[in-house]
Design a protein around this motif. Structure first.
Motif, PDB file in Angstrom:
ATOM      1  N   VAL A 353       0.834  -1.196   0.000  1.00 20.92           N
ATOM      2  CA  VAL A 353       0.000   0.000   0.000  1.00 20.92           C
ATOM      3  C   VAL A 353       0.873   1.252   0.000  1.00 20.92           C
ATOM      4  O   VAL A 353       1.931   1.292   0.633  1.00 20.92           O
ATOM      5  N   THR A 354       0.419   2.252  -0.724  1.00 18.97           N
ATOM      6  CA  THR A 354       1.059   3.562  -0.714  1.00 18.97           C
ATOM      7  C   THR A 354       0.117   4.536  -0.029  1.00 18.97           C
ATOM      8  O   THR A 354      -1.042   4.667  -0.443  1.00 18.97           O
ATOM      9  N   PRO A 355       0.560   5.212   1.026  1.00 17.30           N
ATOM     10  CA  PRO A 355      -0.326   6.152   1.730  1.00 17.30           C
ATOM     11  C   PRO A 355      -0.868   7.232   0.797  1.00 17.30           C
ATOM     12  O   PRO A 355      -0.249   7.580  -0.216  1.00 17.30           O
ATOM     13  N   LEU A 356      -2.034   7.765   1.136  1.00 15.20           N
ATOM     14  CA  LEU A 356      -2.677   8.795   0.331  1.00 15.20           C
ATOM     15  C   LEU A 356      -1.804  10.038   0.241  1.00 15.20           C
ATOM     16  O   LEU A 356      -1.331  10.559   1.247  1.00 15.20           O
ATOM     17  N   ASP A 357      -1.602  10.519  -0.979  1.00 18.09           N
ATOM     18  CA  ASP A 357      -0.806  11.726  -1.225  1.00 18.09           C
ATOM     19  C   ASP A 357      -1.691  12.724  -1.964  1.00 18.09           C
ATOM     20  O   ASP A 357      -1.909  12.612  -3.169  1.00 18.09           O
ATOM     21  N   LEU A 358      -2.196  13.716  -1.241  1.00 19.28           N
ATOM     22  CA  LEU A 358      -3.099  14.684  -1.854  1.00 19.28           C
ATOM     23  C   LEU A 358      -2.386  15.585  -2.854  1.00 19.28           C
ATOM     24  O   LEU A 358      -3.036  16.243  -3.673  1.00 19.28           O
ATOM     25  N   GLY A 359      -1.056  15.620  -2.801  1.00 17.89           N
ATOM     26  CA  GLY A 359      -0.308  16.432  -3.746  1.00 17.89           C
ATOM     27  C   GLY A 359      -0.364  15.923  -5.169  1.00 17.89           C
ATOM     28  O   GLY A 359       0.018  16.638  -6.106  1.00 17.89           O
ATOM     29  N   THR A 360      -0.833  14.690  -5.356  1.00 17.63           N
ATOM     30  CA  THR A 360      -0.910  14.129  -6.709  1.00 17.63           C
ATOM     31  C   THR A 360      -2.350  14.004  -7.200  1.00 17.63           C
ATOM     32  O   THR A 360      -2.615  13.372  -8.217  1.00 17.63           O
ATOM     33  N   VAL A 361      -3.279  14.621  -6.466  1.00 20.07           N
ATOM     34  CA  VAL A 361      -4.690  14.535  -6.833  1.00 20.07           C
ATOM     35  C   VAL A 361      -5.032  15.627  -7.848  1.00 20.07           C
ATOM     36  O   VAL A 361      -4.814  16.811  -7.595  1.00 20.07           O
ATOM     37  N   SER A 362      -5.552  15.226  -8.988  1.00 20.50           N
ATOM     38  CA  SER A 362      -6.037  16.214  -9.954  1.00 20.50           C
ATOM     39  C   SER A 362      -7.527  16.435  -9.723  1.00 20.50           C
ATOM     40  O   SER A 362      -8.264  15.510  -9.385  1.00 20.50           O
ATOM     41  N   ALA A 363      -7.951  17.688  -9.893  1.00 23.06           N
ATOM     42  CA  ALA A 363      -9.355  18.049  -9.660  1.00 23.06           C
ATOM     43  C   ALA A 363      -9.839  18.929 -10.797  1.00 23.06           C
ATOM     44  O   ALA A 363      -9.036  19.575 -11.473  1.00 23.06           O
ATOM     45  N   ASN A 364     -11.159  18.951 -10.982  1.00 25.77           N
ATOM     46  CA  ASN A 364     -11.717  19.725 -12.080  1.00 25.77           C
ATOM     47  C   ASN A 364     -13.023  20.378 -11.668  1.00 25.77           C
ATOM     48  O   ASN A 364     -13.838  19.783 -10.968  1.00 25.77           O
TER      49      ASN A 364
END
Length: 482
Positions: A353-364
């Motif tokens: 598992v890789t912990p959640l990284d909000l820095g890589t979340v794209s949003a629209n």
């Protein structure tokens, strides 16, 4: 076999169920409204389906004259200078509901094929753990009737119950004239004058959509601009477009009450002003669905707003209990909810598992133009949270944009000085949700502006502006090193 119980069938719940079943667990999903949750039934899928119709209307209105398209209604070969096209909102909303239901059914079929049991009802977590570490979830009928209850034993529990629209005490929706965003799809006719209270993502999307469909829209914003949480340059472009198309944007105006007066709605602002319209849409945020579930009694810590507190692998403060989605308050996106749910199952079931990284979340933001973002922002740079170089290119310079009659928008890239690693980006354009993906790949994989600039793009294309921004950042990086 490990027993998993998931309370809530939205993206966080059904994606987790698929992962857990794939990893060999015995999975039960307890869901009240239908798999897909609010995202599929009353939020993302319905609103974006409505917006799809609005996009056609806006694209036609904004560019037909420049592209040489004329309308001829009387057959004399002379273009008439009137709009000539209208929307049948009843037909649009019937399509919206049909597609939402079909998507929910597709999800249910996929989950069932994976061997997951689906129970319709409400789930409540019992206090404490059994000596073997298991927990109990009591399921009652949709109306909470105790006679329909069933008790489930689980080694691991995931809470993914989402949220519901927040209400102002003196502006309760009635489903007819005063509406929240789950009720607009019951409208049979287009609102003549729509007041939208709230200028966040939901408010801006609906305001833009209904304006495109033909409503006269007033957008009430408590802040000094629309989309206060988005890139300021992007928000400025959108607000300018809204005003230019005839929307009444009321900045620094907070609604205190809304009431029906005959066949109209009056919205009273905190400064005493009164706005009148035929309908009012309340888009003032959401409240997590965490009340009455026995969470705190079971040891699950809640924030002051009622959200479930989680870590980066979706664990709560109660052993064996995880949470995902809007009920956690992490980031209200379907993609984030799904990732939280998957991470929870990977972690609990012992997979990598890789912990959640909000820095890589794209949003629209699905307005017209769309606003897509990824990684660090202009505000992060301005406030010193990261040292980055920035380039912003207006779409007016892009040849494909000129061909399509696109006047509004830009591409903005952020990179680290010295290394040139891409750390963020903003795209304001038609279909920005598609154009952000190469920047997302760059951010997620720490690619450099050199690598972006060297990759071929189609000519002419809107994506060419991404490559051009990267080339300009490469030049700046070279200049900085001299």
């Amino acid at each position: 076999m490990t027993r998993i119980v998931i309370i809530g069938g939205g993206p966080g719940g059904y994606e987790a169920a698929l992962v857990a079943a794939q990893l060999g667990a015995e999975v039960t999903v307890v869901d009240r409204d239908g798999l897909g949750g609010a995202s599929v039934l009353t939020d993302c899928v319905p609103s974006k389906t409505l917006i799809a119709t609005a996009e056609v209307m806006t694209g036609f209105d904004s560019s037909r004259e420049e592209l040489g398209i004329e309308l001829d209604f009387d057959g004399d070969g002379i273009g008439d200078q009137v709009r000539g096209i209208q929307v049948d909102l009843g037909k649009v909303n019937r399509r919206v509901k049909r597609l939402a239901l079909a998507q929910s059914q597709d999800i249910t079929a996929a989950v069932t094929r994976a061997g997951v049991r689906v129970l319709r009802g409400r789930g409540r977590l019992s206090a404490g753990q059994a000596p073997d570490g298991s927990r109990r979830v009591t399921v009652t009928g949709e109306d909470g009737a105790p006679g329909q209850s069933e008790e489930l034993v689980a080694d691991g529990v995931l809470v993914a119950t989402g949220g519901h629209p927040r209400e102002i005490p003196d502006a309760r929706p009635d489903g007819e004239r005063i509406l929240n965003w789950t009720q607009v799809y019951d409208l049979a006719e287009l609102p003549e004058e729509l007041i939208v209270v709230g200028s966040g993502v939901t408010g801006a999307e609906f305001a833009g959509a209904y304006q495109a469909l033909g409503s006269r829209v007033t957008l009430v914003s408590s802040r000094d601009r629309v989309l206060p949480g988005e890139d300021s340059d992007a928000a400025a472009v959108l607000e300018d477009v809204f005003r230019r198309r005839g929307m009444n944007v009321m900045a620094r105006s907070r609604a205190a009450a809304a009431k029906r007066v005959g066949g109209r709605v009056e919205v009273t602002l905190t400064d005493g002003r009164v706005i009148s319209g035929t309908h009012c849409l309340m888009a003032v945020g959401a409240v997590p669905n965490t009340a009455g579930m026995g969470l705190e009694e079971a040891g699950v810590k809640l924030s002051g707003s009622g959200h479930i507190v989680t870590d980066k692998v979706s664990r709560t403060s109660a052993p064996g209990v995880y949470a995902a989605g809007d009920c956690t308050g992490v980031l209200a996106l379907a993609s984030v909810a799904a990732m939280q749910g998957r991470i929870a199952m990977y972690h609990f079931l012992g997979d990598a598992v890789t912990p959640l990284d909000l820095g890589t979340v794209s949003a629209n933001v699905f307005t017209d133009p769309e606003i897509a973002t990824i990684g660090y922002s202009q505000e992060d740079v301005a406030e010193g949270r990261i040292d980055a170089r920035v380039v912003k290119l207006p779409l007016l310079r892009n040849p494909r944009a000129k061909m399509q009659g696109v006047r509004d928008g830009f591409v903005k890239l952020f990179c680290r000085p010295g290394t040139g690693i891409v750390v963020g980006g903003v795209v304001v354009s038609p279909r920005a949700s598609e154009l952000i993906h190469p920047i997302s790949i760059a951010v997620d994989n720490s690619l450099t502006v050199e690598q972006i600039a060297k990759a071929f793009t189609v000519y002419p294309s809107l994506s060419g502006s991404i490559a051009e921004a990267a080339r300009q950042l490469h030049t700046r990086k070279t200049d900085d090193e001299q």
